[in-house]
Design a protein around this motif. Structure first.
Motif, PDB file in Angstrom:
ATOM      1  N   PRO A   1     -40.700-117.855 -26.725  1.00 31.44           N
ATOM      2  CA  PRO A   1     -39.431-117.123 -26.593  1.00 31.44           C
ATOM      3  C   PRO A   1     -38.739-116.855 -27.923  1.00 31.44           C
ATOM      4  N   HIS A   2     -39.133-117.579 -28.985  1.00 32.56           N
ATOM      5  CA  HIS A   2     -38.546-117.346 -30.312  1.00 32.56           C
ATOM      6  C   HIS A   2     -39.254-116.213 -31.048  1.00 32.56           C
ATOM      7  N   ASN A   3     -40.432-115.831 -30.572  1.00 31.37           N
ATOM      8  CA  ASN A   3     -41.181-114.741 -31.182  1.00 31.37           C
ATOM      9  C   ASN A   3     -41.983-114.023 -30.087  1.00 31.37           C
ATOM     10  N   PRO A   4     -41.268-113.384 -29.134  1.00 31.88           N
ATOM     11  CA  PRO A   4     -41.959-112.817 -27.955  1.00 31.88           C
ATOM     12  C   PRO A   4     -42.846-111.643 -28.322  1.00 31.88           C
ATOM     13  N   LYS A   5     -44.005-111.590 -27.679  1.00 32.43           N
ATOM     14  CA  LYS A   5     -44.934-110.474 -27.853  1.00 32.43           C
ATOM     15  C   LYS A   5     -45.385-109.995 -26.479  1.00 32.43           C
ATOM     16  N   SER A   6     -45.627-108.728 -26.371  1.00 38.86           N
ATOM     17  CA  SER A   6     -46.113-108.172 -25.108  1.00 38.86           C
ATOM     18  C   SER A   6     -47.611-107.901 -25.199  1.00 38.86           C
ATOM     19  N   PHE A   7     -48.273-107.937 -24.052  1.00 41.14           N
ATOM     20  CA  PHE A   7     -49.734-107.824 -24.070  1.00 41.14           C
ATOM     21  C   PHE A   7     -50.260-107.233 -22.776  1.00 41.14           C
ATOM     22  N   PHE A   8     -51.456-106.660 -22.880  1.00 34.81           N
ATOM     23  CA  PHE A   8     -52.235-106.270 -21.707  1.00 34.81           C
ATOM     24  C   PHE A   8     -53.552-107.023 -21.773  1.00 34.81           C
ATOM     25  N   LEU A   9     -53.773-107.894 -20.790  1.00 31.20           N
ATOM     26  CA  LEU A   9     -55.001-108.685 -20.742  1.00 31.20           C
ATOM     27  C   LEU A   9     -56.005-108.021 -19.811  1.00 31.20           C
ATOM     28  N   PHE A  10     -57.168-107.608 -20.371  1.00 35.98           N
ATOM     29  CA  PHE A  10     -58.245-107.172 -19.492  1.00 35.98           C
ATOM     30  C   PHE A  10     -58.859-108.413 -18.863  1.00 35.98           C
ATOM     31  N   ALA A  11     -58.819-108.450 -17.545  1.00 29.82           N
ATOM     32  CA  ALA A  11     -59.381-109.586 -16.814  1.00 29.82           C
ATOM     33  C   ALA A  11     -60.181-109.024 -15.655  1.00 29.82           C
TER      34      ALA A  11
ATOM     35  N   ASP B   1     -47.664-102.498 -31.284  1.00 34.84           N
ATOM     36  CA  ASP B   1     -47.363-103.920 -31.451  1.00 34.84           C
ATOM     37  C   ASP B   1     -47.786-104.762 -30.240  1.00 34.84           C
ATOM     38  N   TRP B   2     -48.416-104.142 -29.244  1.00 33.74           N
ATOM     39  CA  TRP B   2     -48.928-104.908 -28.095  1.00 33.74           C
ATOM     40  C   TRP B   2     -50.280-105.534 -28.458  1.00 33.74           C
ATOM     41  N   LEU B   3     -50.534-106.717 -27.912  1.00 35.33           N
ATOM     42  CA  LEU B   3     -51.841-107.351 -28.065  1.00 35.33           C
ATOM     43  C   LEU B   3     -52.720-106.965 -26.874  1.00 35.33           C
ATOM     44  N   LEU B   4     -54.043-106.850 -27.132  1.00 27.18           N
ATOM     45  CA  LEU B   4     -54.983-106.431 -26.086  1.00 27.18           C
ATOM     46  C   LEU B   4     -56.133-107.427 -25.952  1.00 27.18           C
ATOM     47  N   PRO B   5     -55.843-108.656 -25.535  1.00 29.07           N
ATOM     48  CA  PRO B   5     -56.926-109.628 -25.352  1.00 29.07           C
ATOM     49  C   PRO B   5     -57.839-109.213 -24.201  1.00 29.07           C
ATOM     50  N   SER B   6     -59.107-109.665 -24.261  1.00 31.59           N
ATOM     51  CA  SER B   6     -60.076-109.278 -23.242  1.00 31.59           C
ATOM     52  C   SER B   6     -60.973-110.456 -22.904  1.00 31.59           C
ATOM     53  N   LYS B   7     -61.124-110.728 -21.603  1.00 33.91           N
ATOM     54  CA  LYS B   7     -61.998-111.812 -21.141  1.00 33.91           C
ATOM     55  C   LYS B   7     -63.388-111.242 -20.840  1.00 33.91           C
ATOM     56  N   GLN B   8     -64.408-111.877 -21.374  1.00 39.41           N
ATOM     57  CA  GLN B   8     -65.773-111.368 -21.224  1.00 39.41           C
ATOM     58  C   GLN B   8     -66.552-112.023 -20.089  1.00 39.41           C
ATOM     59  N   MET B   9     -66.185-113.247 -19.746  1.00 41.23           N
ATOM     60  CA  MET B   9     -66.984-114.011 -18.784  1.00 41.23           C
ATOM     61  C   MET B   9     -66.682-113.632 -17.337  1.00 41.23           C
ATOM     62  N   ASN B  10     -67.714-113.663 -16.521  1.00 43.92           N
ATOM     63  CA  ASN B  10     -67.569-113.625 -15.072  1.00 43.92           C
ATOM     64  C   ASN B  10     -68.070-114.981 -14.575  1.00 43.92           C
ATOM     65  N   HIS B  11     -67.150-115.804 -14.123  1.00 44.30           N
ATOM     66  CA  HIS B  11     -67.499-117.166 -13.691  1.00 44.30           C
ATOM     67  C   HIS B  11     -67.948-117.210 -12.233  1.00 44.30           C
ATOM     68  N   ARG B  12     -67.804-116.090 -11.528  1.00 49.01           N
ATOM     69  CA  ARG B  12     -68.008-116.075 -10.079  1.00 49.01           C
ATOM     70  C   ARG B  12     -69.455-115.846  -9.671  1.00 49.01           C
TER      71      ARG B  12
END
Length: 630
Positions: free
Chosen positions: A24-34, A260-271
């Protein structure tokens, strides 16, 4: 597969990134590919628990919360439990969250609704003036809408407070419907600085699950909020554009985001096992560059496409597929109907297979009954599900204590004041018992009474309270109906006649269909829709494809697999680079196939089996040995 196998922890850095955005002292917005089976909920929960350890105390002191917006009540319940019911996390569906923000703003809502009604009436009256035939179906329906909206506009000043049920159909005079709640919230959020200040003060962090299917007007408003309050506010979107299956979601969400948005991406399919992951990677190939990896220890898995002519007996065909899958996967559970999840395109495909179509169809066709019918909250139907059904079950097992308990709990005849005011209480109780016997006699000698017969006995004996629409529908003559009741079920956009007629048809069905409908609603049901299983997973999945039986227009598997040509609209949309029904169907197919953990059977009904086979091979989604015409 194109991507190389790595260890199972390659997404750990993504979880850390998400946690850092929530500072909350340095908030960032993001879109996570999941993507499918990526462990999105686990990542969300872990990030939130880290937040609680670091900043939870300060949030609690300021009475602030993190809002986690989910797509379904089931998802909300699961996340709430995994967060151990901590009060600094506000987990809700999008409609519940929106209503919480606006429910006290009665005067502001009135101004908005009045403006919308006047705007709608102007458009409707203009169209009606230009109509060349006021007796055609469109003009008649338009006239009904004009009357309904004029009546609502007239009643608006009398409303002291609006009501809304996120899980219901909201058909009372003072109700807001689902579309209105989202529209009002989005409008206030985007255009009212005070509303923005209030939201950020209460919820400095908002996280949206399944963001690709969240109403686009609300997503747009959240972007506006984030842009204006980025120094003190973090917006996190979780999603997968390939899993957008509803037309009111934001297209191409995740593209063209602020720098300034971050775009993290998850590669694994655990299912899923490896073959299933290869299939869903191939289905989305060409749509985007996302490609998933299986867990190192996963088995190969089994995928098979079965193609059948539409004139075949479908029950027999699906039983044959289960037998073949049992041999192919060396898994005898394919022979156990309760161990195989069957995904159908539309609910009435399940209604037909499970034997409640006559009950389901008329209620489903009434637009304002549809939501409650599908989630099991339709009050007029629940008198049969939650009172009569248990009563009949208790009678079948001769459990007199259970019968007495059900009647005492639900009957207005057991009102305490009513019994105390009765001169001869023993005689009064005896009369109630006679009423119960008269009702249960309808099932004597294994009879299967019509719902209308049941309602008539209930109305005659006053044994249970009947909802207004059942009271109206059971009346023999239209002049017996109470106009007040008809106004009470006005749905703010349609004539109540549609609802009455739907119930009149539904009440002509046998009670056994209520039992079958109730089975379908249970979590143990072997049927679910392609759309309704997002976020869920099953060891054995059978995906049923049949456009003719589905009777829909949003999706077309016939076009996807080339057994039906493109329409002029499809060609125009392709030329203009717009979304087509084929695009939507491909995404839906991805969602359905990605539910399978170990083995997946796809059953395609078509008029052109050889064409479907040739195109399935041409896509490169299946090997020749994985396709069989049955």
């Amino acid at each position: 597969m194109g991507a190389s196998l790595k260890d199972n922890n390659i997404d750990d850095s993504v979880d850390i990134q998400i946690s850092e955005c929530l500072n909350p002292h340095n908030p960032k917005s993001f879109f996570l590919f999941a993507g499918a089976g990526s462990g999105k909920t686990k990542s969300l929960v872990q990030a939130l628990m880290r937040f609680k350890d670091s900043f939870g105390y300060g949030f609690a002191l300021k009475s602030q919360k993190i809002a986690i917006i989910t797509y379904t009540n089931t998802a909300a319940d699961e996340i709430t439990q995994r967060l151990k019911f901590d009060p600094i996390f506000n987990v809700s569906t999008i409609h519940s969250f929106a209503w919480e923000l606006i429910k006290s703003l009665t005067s502001d809502i009135k101004i908005y609704v009045e403006g919308q009604l006047k705007e709608d009436l102007e458009e409707l009256n203009d169209a009606q003036t230009k109509s060349k035939d006021l007796n055609n179906k469109t003009s008649i329906q338009r006239a009904k809408k004009i009357v309904s909206k004029e009546r609502r506009l007239k009643n608006l000043p009398e409303i002291t407070q609006f009501t809304y049920n996120p899980n219901g159909d909201n058909i009372k005079k003072d109700s807001l419907n689902h579309t209105e709640v989202i529209g009002i919230t989005a409008h206030f959020m985007e255009n009212e600085p005070l509303m923005q200040d209030i939201i950020v003060a209460r919820f400095p962090i908002i996280l949206v699950d399944e963001s690709q299917d969240t109403k686009k007007e609300l997503i747009k408003a959240l972007f506006s909020l984030q842009n204006n309050k980025k120094a003190v506010f973090s917006l996190g979107l979780f999603g997968d554009t390939m899993q957008r299956i509803y037309a009111d979601g934001q297209p191409n969400l995740g593209l063209s985001l602020p720098k300034d948005w971050l775009l993290p991406s998850k590669q694994m399919n655990h299912r899923s096992d490896k073959r299933i992951i290869k299939l869903i990677n191939d289905i989305r190939k060409g749509v985007d560059k996302q490609e998933q990896l299986p867990r190192v220890e996963k088995a190969d898995g089994v995928v098979k496409l079965f193609i059948s002519s539409r004139d075949k007996d479908k029950t027999s065909a699906e039983e044959l597929v289960a037998e073949k899958m049992s041999v192919l996967s060396k898994d005898k559970n394919w022979l156990n109907a309760d161990e195989v999840k069957i995904l159908i395109l539309e609910h009435h495909m399940a209604a037909k297979r499970m034997g409640f179509l006559d009950l389901f169809q008329p209620l489903y066709n009434a637009d304002k009954l549809k939501t409650s019918l599908l989630d099991g909250s339709l009050s007029a139907l629940n008198i049969f599900r939650k009172i009569i059904l248990p009563l009949v079950d208790a009678n079948n097992t001769n459990d007199k204590f259970a019968i007495a308990r059900i009647v005492k709990l639900n009957s207005p005849l057991f009102d305490k004041k009513r019994i105390e005011s009765t001169k001869n209480q023993l005689e009064y109780i005896s009369t109630i018992n006679n009423h119960v016997e008269k009702l249960l006699k309808l099932w004597e000698d294994e009879a299967d009474p019509l719902l209308m017969n049941i309602v008539e006995v209930i109305k005659e004996t006053n044994l249970f309270s009947l909802p207004g629409d059942l009271k109206i529908s059971v009346s023999k003559e239209s002049e017996d109906r109470d106009d007040t009741d008809e106004e009470e079920i006005d749905d703010n956009s349609q004539s109540s006649v549609e609802i009455i007629e739907a119930w009149e048809a539904a009440l002509q069905t046998p009670f056994s269909q209520v039992f079958n409908y109730n089975e379908y609603l249970s979590e143990k049901s072997r049927f679910a829709t392609h759309q309704g299983v997002k976020g869920l997973e099953f060891p054995r999945v059978m995906v049923i494809i049949d456009d003719e039986e589905a009777k829909g227009f949003m999706f077309s598997y016939d076009k996807l697999f080339g057994s039906k040509g493109f329409s002029a609209t499809d060609i125009k949309n392709l030329q203009e680079g717009k979304e087509t029904g084929i695009d939507r169907t491909r995404r839906l197919f991805y969602v359905a196939c990605s539910r399978a953990e170990k083995s997946l059977a796809i059953v395609a009904y078509t008029n052109h089996p050889e064409t479907v086979k040739a195109n399935a091979l041409a896509y490169g989604w299946f090997e020749e040995s994985e396709i069989e015409i049955i």
